[in-house]
Design a protein around this motif. Structure first.
Motif, PDB file in Angstrom:
ATOM      1  N   SER A   1     -12.886  53.805 -16.557  1.00  0.00           N
ATOM      2  CA  SER A   1     -14.575  54.014 -16.236  1.00  0.00           C
ATOM      3  C   SER A   1     -13.869  54.027 -14.832  1.00  0.00           C
ATOM      4  O   SER A   1     -14.990  54.786 -14.053  1.00  0.00           O
ATOM      5  N   GLY A   2     -13.145  53.625 -14.439  1.00  0.00           N
ATOM      6  CA  GLY A   2     -13.261  54.202 -13.420  1.00  0.00           C
ATOM      7  C   GLY A   2     -14.295  53.371 -11.963  1.00  0.00           C
ATOM      8  O   GLY A   2     -13.831  53.772 -11.110  1.00  0.00           O
ATOM      9  N   ILE A   3     -14.194  51.887 -12.706  1.00  0.00           N
ATOM     10  CA  ILE A   3     -15.209  51.120 -12.053  1.00  0.00           C
ATOM     11  C   ILE A   3     -14.370  49.929 -11.245  1.00  0.00           C
ATOM     12  O   ILE A   3     -13.802  49.037 -11.893  1.00  0.00           O
ATOM     13  N   ALA A   4     -13.994  50.247  -9.561  1.00  0.00           N
ATOM     14  CA  ALA A   4     -13.473  49.357  -8.869  1.00  0.00           C
ATOM     15  C   ALA A   4     -14.506  48.020  -8.240  1.00  0.00           C
ATOM     16  O   ALA A   4     -13.867  47.057  -8.199  1.00  0.00           O
ATOM     17  N   GLY A   5     -15.243  47.957  -8.419  1.00  0.00           N
ATOM     18  CA  GLY A   5     -16.909  47.110  -7.807  1.00  0.00           C
ATOM     19  C   GLY A   5     -18.075  47.888  -8.331  1.00  0.00           C
ATOM     20  O   GLY A   5     -18.963  48.308  -8.856  1.00  0.00           O
ATOM     21  N   LEU A   6     -18.482  46.379  -8.760  1.00  0.00           N
ATOM     22  CA  LEU A   6     -20.323  46.665  -8.751  1.00  0.00           C
ATOM     23  C   LEU A   6     -20.783  46.278  -7.794  1.00  0.00           C
ATOM     24  O   LEU A   6     -20.692  45.382  -6.936  1.00  0.00           O
ATOM     25  N   ASP A   7     -22.125  47.225  -8.076  1.00  0.00           N
ATOM     26  CA  ASP A   7     -22.675  47.405  -7.047  1.00  0.00           C
ATOM     27  C   ASP A   7     -23.943  45.829  -7.372  1.00  0.00           C
ATOM     28  O   ASP A   7     -24.546  45.171  -6.160  1.00  0.00           O
ATOM     29  N   ALA A   8     -24.092  45.709  -7.888  1.00  0.00           N
ATOM     30  CA  ALA A   8     -24.978  44.390  -8.550  1.00  0.00           C
ATOM     31  C   ALA A   8     -24.287  43.885  -9.451  1.00  0.00           C
ATOM     32  O   ALA A   8     -23.653  44.844 -10.317  1.00  0.00           O
ATOM     33  N   MET A   9     -25.356  42.434 -10.004  1.00  0.00           N
ATOM     34  CA  MET A   9     -24.461  42.218 -10.766  1.00  0.00           C
ATOM     35  C   MET A   9     -25.858  40.779 -11.059  1.00  0.00           C
ATOM     36  O   MET A   9     -26.691  40.327 -10.568  1.00  0.00           O
ATOM     37  N   VAL A  10     -26.457  40.862 -12.760  1.00  0.00           N
ATOM     38  CA  VAL A  10     -27.610  40.615 -13.102  1.00  0.00           C
ATOM     39  C   VAL A  10     -27.275  38.769 -14.344  1.00  0.00           C
ATOM     40  O   VAL A  10     -26.288  40.253 -15.228  1.00  0.00           O
ATOM     41  N   LEU A  11     -27.025  37.481 -13.800  1.00  0.00           N
ATOM     42  CA  LEU A  11     -27.033  36.963 -15.014  1.00  0.00           C
ATOM     43  C   LEU A  11     -28.635  36.549 -15.796  1.00  0.00           C
ATOM     44  O   LEU A  11     -28.728  35.555 -14.621  1.00  0.00           O
ATOM     45  N   THR A  12     -28.928  36.441 -16.680  1.00  0.00           N
ATOM     46  CA  THR A  12     -29.878  36.431 -16.608  1.00  0.00           C
ATOM     47  C   THR A  12     -30.360  34.481 -16.947  1.00  0.00           C
ATOM     48  O   THR A  12     -31.531  34.210 -16.826  1.00  0.00           O
ATOM     49  N   HIS A  13     -29.326  33.998 -17.980  1.00  0.00           N
ATOM     50  CA  HIS A  13     -29.610  32.566 -17.560  1.00  0.00           C
ATOM     51  C   HIS A  13     -28.286  31.822 -17.701  1.00  0.00           C
ATOM     52  O   HIS A  13     -27.555  32.874 -17.874  1.00  0.00           O
ATOM     53  N   ASP A  14     -28.260  30.589 -18.254  1.00  0.00           N
ATOM     54  CA  ASP A  14     -26.867  29.675 -18.027  1.00  0.00           C
ATOM     55  C   ASP A  14     -26.338  29.658 -20.138  1.00  0.00           C
ATOM     56  O   ASP A  14     -25.835  29.739 -19.330  1.00  0.00           O
ATOM     57  N   ASP A  15     -26.625  29.893 -20.295  1.00  0.00           N
ATOM     58  CA  ASP A  15     -26.036  30.250 -21.938  1.00  0.00           C
ATOM     59  C   ASP A  15     -24.825  31.474 -22.019  1.00  0.00           C
ATOM     60  O   ASP A  15     -24.924  32.131 -21.483  1.00  0.00           O
ATOM     61  N   ASN A  16     -24.401  30.203 -22.725  1.00  0.00           N
ATOM     62  CA  ASN A  16     -22.812  31.290 -23.223  1.00  0.00           C
ATOM     63  C   ASN A  16     -23.215  32.376 -23.222  1.00  0.00           C
ATOM     64  O   ASN A  16     -21.518  32.919 -22.622  1.00  0.00           O
ATOM     65  N   ASP A  17     -23.532  32.878 -24.350  1.00  0.00           N
ATOM     66  CA  ASP A  17     -23.219  33.705 -24.718  1.00  0.00           C
ATOM     67  C   ASP A  17     -23.354  34.699 -24.299  1.00  0.00           C
ATOM     68  O   ASP A  17     -23.594  36.204 -23.812  1.00  0.00           O
ATOM     69  N   HIS A  18     -24.635  34.809 -23.063  1.00  0.00           N
ATOM     70  CA  HIS A  18     -24.843  35.330 -21.627  1.00  0.00           C
ATOM     71  C   HIS A  18     -23.803  35.621 -20.370  1.00  0.00           C
ATOM     72  O   HIS A  18     -23.551  36.861 -19.560  1.00  0.00           O
ATOM     73  N   ALA A  19     -23.355  34.581 -19.966  1.00  0.00           N
ATOM     74  CA  ALA A  19     -22.965  34.055 -18.566  1.00  0.00           C
ATOM     75  C   ALA A  19     -21.513  33.387 -19.078  1.00  0.00           C
ATOM     76  O   ALA A  19     -20.898  32.966 -17.933  1.00  0.00           O
ATOM     77  N   GLY A  20     -20.552  33.587 -19.857  1.00  0.00           N
ATOM     78  CA  GLY A  20     -19.203  33.098 -20.547  1.00  0.00           C
ATOM     79  C   GLY A  20     -18.333  34.424 -20.121  1.00  0.00           C
ATOM     80  O   GLY A  20     -17.274  33.570 -19.632  1.00  0.00           O
ATOM     81  N   GLY A  21     -18.902  34.694 -19.354  1.00  0.00           N
ATOM     82  CA  GLY A  21     -17.526  35.940 -19.225  1.00  0.00           C
ATOM     83  C   GLY A  21     -17.668  35.791 -17.611  1.00  0.00           C
ATOM     84  O   GLY A  21     -17.245  37.440 -17.051  1.00  0.00           O
TER      85      GLY A  21
END
Length: 798
Positions: free
Chosen positions: A585-605
């Motif tokens: 998609s041509g995205i070389a960087g992120l302005d922000a990231m939101v990691l909602t909580h600790d669970d693997n299925d949300h923060a594993g990557g």
């Protein structure tokens, strides 16, 4: 003939792009076309018009033949898939381990050919892919036995139809399974497991057992050696033996095609045997009288290629090369090598006749493309240089120049295809390949093969030493500035222009204005992917299985909300899904990231993404010990209600959790999920993480007027602990998106929850059936589209 074969190939390609298969009865329409062609052929001598019409009609007829031929194969292959009613129940299957078992942490994977099933009324595919796990809980634990290729086993299994994640620019797992004739996947259940025979004496199983013995010899001899896996891949085609970091190095230097049994290695081994037989044959007058040396070497070339392909497990890339070598050997035998392009087209026809799905593999286009480029830049020019060269052959300098020109031409010509499939190309590839091709093909591979069958360990050690030299060179190349060019996936029209430009630039010396090909290539690099208009937002709920990852893009900003699960020690959704999507998609960087909580299925990557891309700010409710925080940017903030910002006319508001919730030790991590609302001029989207009923009630008390949204990513994947009637009534979603995995073990979404959303009239989409869900807030209003609907293919499971 050549144009007719190309027409046949185009017909095969067209079929593989279809959303559904055509009725085979339509092929009867070819009969009147054949009659018309025959009549035009009879009149071809009357003038050029009739001859041209006959030729064009023949091309169209071959294209239609390719289309229906591929359709017939597809009908047969799809008929050998697991029926829906046999998904889920435990089945007792008896069969044979049909390929090399692939051990992984706490388990093993293998292909299994089914011979018998209970209950008897069950109808299973001939070939299935199984995983055997130790189990994650005490109830599920089982000892995983050591299994070998060719053994007959009885297993209790639970199966499902072929299914994979579906995302833009993502790997099509369902297509890959179909190419390998895998009709179902599944796993071994505890109980009912028994080894019935140590070896089933059938040719295919004997070959697989021989390959396994050779693999074990490599592991035993080279235990602890860092490049033993590469030698195994070169000797028997087991690419799983190469670790992920080594693959990254090969991709960065453009030599990935060398590090497994590729067309180049098969061709090289076949050529060496052909030269050896040709030299020996000419030493005997009796043999020369019985059979010309040229024909004897042609036979040797084919059988050497055939034997090498057997050792490689008859993998699809090796099969393609075998068919090409077979056509060349047949042409040499028949003394019909007058046209190399004709031989190449015959090889193309044979490959597609035996494997109509070959056109779906990048390797098919890259291998045929590389050969075509070599013919394009060498044929007719080498002879001219030979006539100018002194003596009987080219001088060493001229040979080196010729070799360098070929490497440059291949790199330039294949660049558009590499950018389409991988969004990157190695700029040091000509240098790396100039050394790697002769070293790997003429030194490492022959030594690896010889060491596999001869009893002297020093041969394998010598092969490893040569490979170590090669790896040192590759690491040096990879460390050069600008070793790799990475960019967005180019638009189709720019690729067509670039291919035309490369063809013009590679014309023979003396053709005027060859530099005009360069402007034709520039749009492929310069034309950026489309982006939202000012005030608009694109929200992509990616299909990561049982987990959540949402990418949000405005005109000039990008945000990632959660990163999906980690699938295992060496695989996660960040590497497999998110990063390929962002790069394309041509995205070389992120302005922000939101990691909602600790669970693997949300923060594993998260670790993979944070390690690969610059991130401006991280909002999260992660615990202080979470691994993602070790690679997180310096600017990080805990999610807290009241935080918000504006990007390009789009408003972002964090609604949950409250700042005080971090002091509550007994609060579940789900109830500390970061809730984000995205508001654009044309609509609103609410991202809720894994909040449960307690958090929903709190939001209703604290901010009831802020919950209204057009699109809701359903809390906690549709768990029964979330989505209360009061919360749904406050949100009033027009669309409800359930981020769930196919046949997930948690049973999400729960039917009672689905019924609540149905009761309020929400349109529901599930990522397991819809693939990625693409939401567009711009233009005339809100657009919500499933990726599987936009890119429908006939092999997608219903």
């Amino acid at each position: 003939m050549r144009f007719n074969i190309i027409g046949f190939a185009l017909g095969v390609c067209l079929l593989q792009q279809q959303p559904q298969l055509p009725p085979l009865a339509w092929a009867l329409l070819l009969a009147p076309i054949l009659v018309l062609w025959w009549r035009l052929s009879l009149r071809a001598a009357d003038g050029r018009g009739a001859k041209l019409a006959a030729m064009l009609l023949a091309n169209a007829m071959f294209a239609a033949a390719g289309y229906f031929y591929a359709a017939a194969w597809a009908q047969w292959r799809l008929a050998d898939r697991l029926a829906p009613q046999w998904e889920g129940p435990d089945l007792s299957v008896t069969g044979v381990v049909a390929g090399l078992p692939q051990p992984f942490e706490r388990g093993v994977r293998f292909d299994f050919e089914v011979e018998q099933v209970e209950p008897a009324e069950a109808r299973l595919p001939r070939r299935i892919a199984l995983s055997w796990y130790e189990g994650g809980t005490r109830e599920e634990f089982q000892d995983v036995a050591f299994i070998r290729a060719g053994e007959r086993w009885r297993f209790s299994v639970r199966l499902r139809r072929p299914h994979g994640n579906a995302n833009p620019h993502g790997f099509d797992y369902e297509s890959w399974l179909m190419q390998r004739a895998i009709g179902a996947t599944g796993y071994v259940r505890p109980g009912g497991t028994a080894r019935l025979d140590d070896l089933v004496p059938r040719p295919a199983y004997l070959i697989e057992r021989a390959r396994e013995i050779l693999r074990e010899r490599h592991w035993d001899t080279l235990s602890g050696y860092p490049y033993a896996g590469i030698l195994i891949a070169l000797a028997i085609g087991d690419q799983n033996a190469i670790d992920a970091k080594q693959w990254q190095l090969f991709a960065r230097t453009g030599v990935s095609h060398l590090m497994s049994i590729s067309g180049l290695h098969v061709t090289m081994v076949a050529s060496l045997f052909a030269l050896l037989v040709h030299w020996l044959w000419r030493r005997s007058s009796a043999l020369m009288l019985a059979l010309p040396a040229r024909k004897a070497s042609a036979l040797a070339m084919f059988f050497a290629a055939f034997a090498y392909c057997l050792i490689a497990g008859f993998a699809v890339p090796a099969q393609r090369t075998l068919y090409m070598v077979g056509v060349v050997a047949l042409a040499l035998w028949a003394n019909r090598m007058s046209s190399v392009s004709r031989v190449l087209c015959l090889a193309l026809a044979l490959v597609l006749l035996l494997d109509p799905w070959a056109v779906l593999a990048p390797g098919f286009w890259l291998s045929f493309g590389a050969v075509a480029v070599i013919l394009y830049v060498v044929t007719g020019r080498l002879r001219a240089r030979q006539e100018l060269a002194p003596g009987h052959g080219l001088a060493l300098r001229q040979r080196l120049v010729q070799w360098g020109c070929v490497q440059w031409a291949i790199t330039l010509a294949l660049a558009p295809l590499l950018l389409v499939w991988f969004q990157q190309m190695s700029l040091v590839s000509p240098l790396a390949n100039a050394v790697a091709i002769p070293l790997v093909s003429l030194v490492v591979t022959p030594l690896a093969l010889a060491g596999s069958v001869l009893p002297w360990d020093f041969i394998l050690e010598l092969a490893h030493a040569a490979m170590a030299v090669q790896m040192w060179l590759l690491e040096w190349c990879a460390g050069l500035p600008l070793a790799v060019w990475q960019q967005h996936a180019p638009a189709a029209w720019t690729v067509a222009l670039a291919l035309l430009g490369t063809a013009w630039m590679l014309l023979p010396r003396g053709v005027p204005a060859r530099w005009l090909g360069l402007p034709l290539m520039l749009p492929m690099f310069a034309v950026a992917p489309p982006a939202p208009a000012p005030g608009g937002a694109w929200i992509s709920v990616l299909d990561v299985g049982q987990g959540l990852a949402v990418f949000v893009q405005t005109e000039r900003h990008a945000l990632l909300y959660d990163t999906g699960p980690a699938y295992g020690p060496d695989a996660d959704s960040g590497t497999r899904v998110i990063l390929p999507y962002l790069r394309a998609s041509g995205i070389a960087g992120l302005d922000a990231m939101v990691l909602t909580h600790d669970d693997n299925d949300h923060a594993g990557g998260a670790v993979a993404v944070l390690s690969s891309l610059p991130v401006g700010v991280l909002y999260s409710s992660l615990s202080a010990s979470h691994a993602a925080l070790l690679v997180a940017p310096a600017y990080r903030l805990p999610c807290a209600a009241g935080q918000g910002w504006d990007w390009d006319g789009v408003r972002f508001d964090l609604l949950h959790p409250t700042a005080g919730s971090y002091a509550v030790d007994r609060l579940k991590s789900n109830d500390r999920s970061c809730v984000l609302k995205i508001s654009a001029a044309r609509g609103t989207v609410l991202l809720t993480g894994d909040i449960e009923a307690r958090s929903e009630e709190e939001l209703l008390e604290r901010a009831p007027g802020e919950l209204r949204a057009d699109v809701l990513v359903v809390p906690h994947h549709g768990s029964r602990t979330s989505s209360t009637d009061e919360f749904i009534a406050a949100v009033q979603p027009r669309w409800a998106v359930f981020p769930v995995g196919y046949r997930n073990r948690l049973g999400h979404p729960k039917e009672a929850v689905v019924a609540r959303y149905r009761a309020v009239g929400a349109q529901m989409l599930r990522t397991d059936s819809a693939g990625a869900v693409l939401v567009r807030l711009e233009g005339e209003g809100i657009s919500v589209q499933p990726y599987r609907g936009l890119r429908r293919r006939y092999w997608y499971a219903e």
